[in-house]
Design a protein around this motif. Structure first.
Motif, PDB file in Angstrom:
ATOM      1  N   ARG A  16      -0.870   0.685  -3.152  1.00 27.74           N
ATOM      2  CA  ARG A  16      -1.799   0.864  -2.272  1.00 27.74           C
ATOM      3  C   ARG A  16      -2.170  -1.002  -2.049  1.00 27.74           C
ATOM      4  O   ARG A  16      -2.660  -1.525  -2.685  1.00 27.74           O
ATOM      5  N   PRO A  17      -2.179  -1.296  -0.673  1.00 23.23           N
ATOM      6  CA  PRO A  17      -1.644  -0.387   0.398  1.00 23.23           C
ATOM      7  C   PRO A  17       0.066  -0.489   0.429  1.00 23.23           C
ATOM      8  O   PRO A  17       0.422  -1.497  -0.131  1.00 23.23           O
ATOM      9  N   LEU A  18       0.610   0.290   1.000  1.00 25.71           N
ATOM     10  CA  LEU A  18       2.020   0.195   1.079  1.00 25.71           C
ATOM     11  C   LEU A  18       2.363  -0.194   2.368  1.00 25.71           C
ATOM     12  O   LEU A  18       2.305   0.142   3.603  1.00 25.71           O
ATOM     13  N   ALA A  19       2.619  -1.775   2.611  1.00 28.97           N
ATOM     14  CA  ALA A  19       2.891  -2.279   3.833  1.00 28.97           C
ATOM     15  C   ALA A  19       4.105  -1.797   4.595  1.00 28.97           C
ATOM     16  O   ALA A  19       4.232  -1.798   5.945  1.00 28.97           O
ATOM     17  N   LEU A  20       5.018  -1.107   3.831  1.00 32.90           N
ATOM     18  CA  LEU A  20       6.320  -0.757   4.497  1.00 32.90           C
ATOM     19  C   LEU A  20       6.206   0.668   4.907  1.00 32.90           C
ATOM     20  O   LEU A  20       7.041   1.159   5.711  1.00 32.90           O
ATOM     21  N   ARG A  21       5.187   1.191   4.853  1.00 30.48           N
ATOM     22  CA  ARG A  21       5.043   2.752   5.220  1.00 30.48           C
ATOM     23  C   ARG A  21       5.439   2.971   6.777  1.00 30.48           C
ATOM     24  O   ARG A  21       6.084   3.796   7.202  1.00 30.48           O
TER      25      ARG A  21
END
Length: 143
Positions: A16-21
């Motif tokens: 969290r956060p997942l920049a690659l989402r």
């Protein structure tokens, strides 16, 4: 059969956060469009660390090592299956290749997605076909 909605992508991660989402979602949607996957199909993605993917690899493939991506196809044309992606491998392989983590995540995600559709790379001609499709789809993302 068209449901009028794009492929459903469920991404799970402890990061969290997942920049690659967003790049993972874009890569799957691009691959689904390129492969004429019916609208309304779904796929799950787990983004994890090397320890977790190593455990999956041992339990389900009998191989005791971390890997970059695993795919678990259902054989169902709507619920396609799950992709497990190692963020540790994404980072290391991006650095080794000299490109962005976004690009590496897209390559691995598309690779995993193509496995869900039945692509394989055990034989040389199949490997060329699968890697060629992966490269073409990722190129279209402009990463």
């Amino acid at each position: 059969m068209s449901t009028g909605r794009p492929i459903d992508v469920q991404i799970t991660s402890g990061y969290r956060p997942l920049a690659l989402r967003s790049v993972i979602r874009r890569a799957i949607r691009a691959a689904a469009a390129a492969e004429d996957v019916p609208e309304g199909a779904s796929v799950g993605v787990l983004v994890c660390d090397d320890a977790t993917i190593r455990d999956y690899n041992l339990r389900f493939a009998g191989e005791d090592h971390a890997t970059d991506v695993l795919s678990f196809a259902t054989g169902d044309p709507v619920e396609l299956g799950d992709i497990v992606l190692s963020l540790d491998h994404v980072r290391a392989q991006a650095k080794a290749a000299g490109h962005s983590e976004d690009r590496e995540a897209a390559v691995l995600t598309v690779h995993g997605f193509l496995h869900l559709l039945g692509y394989d790379h055990a034989r040389r001609p199949d490997e060329r076909r699968m890697f060629g499709r992966t490269d073409a789809i990722v190129a279209g993302l402009g990463l």
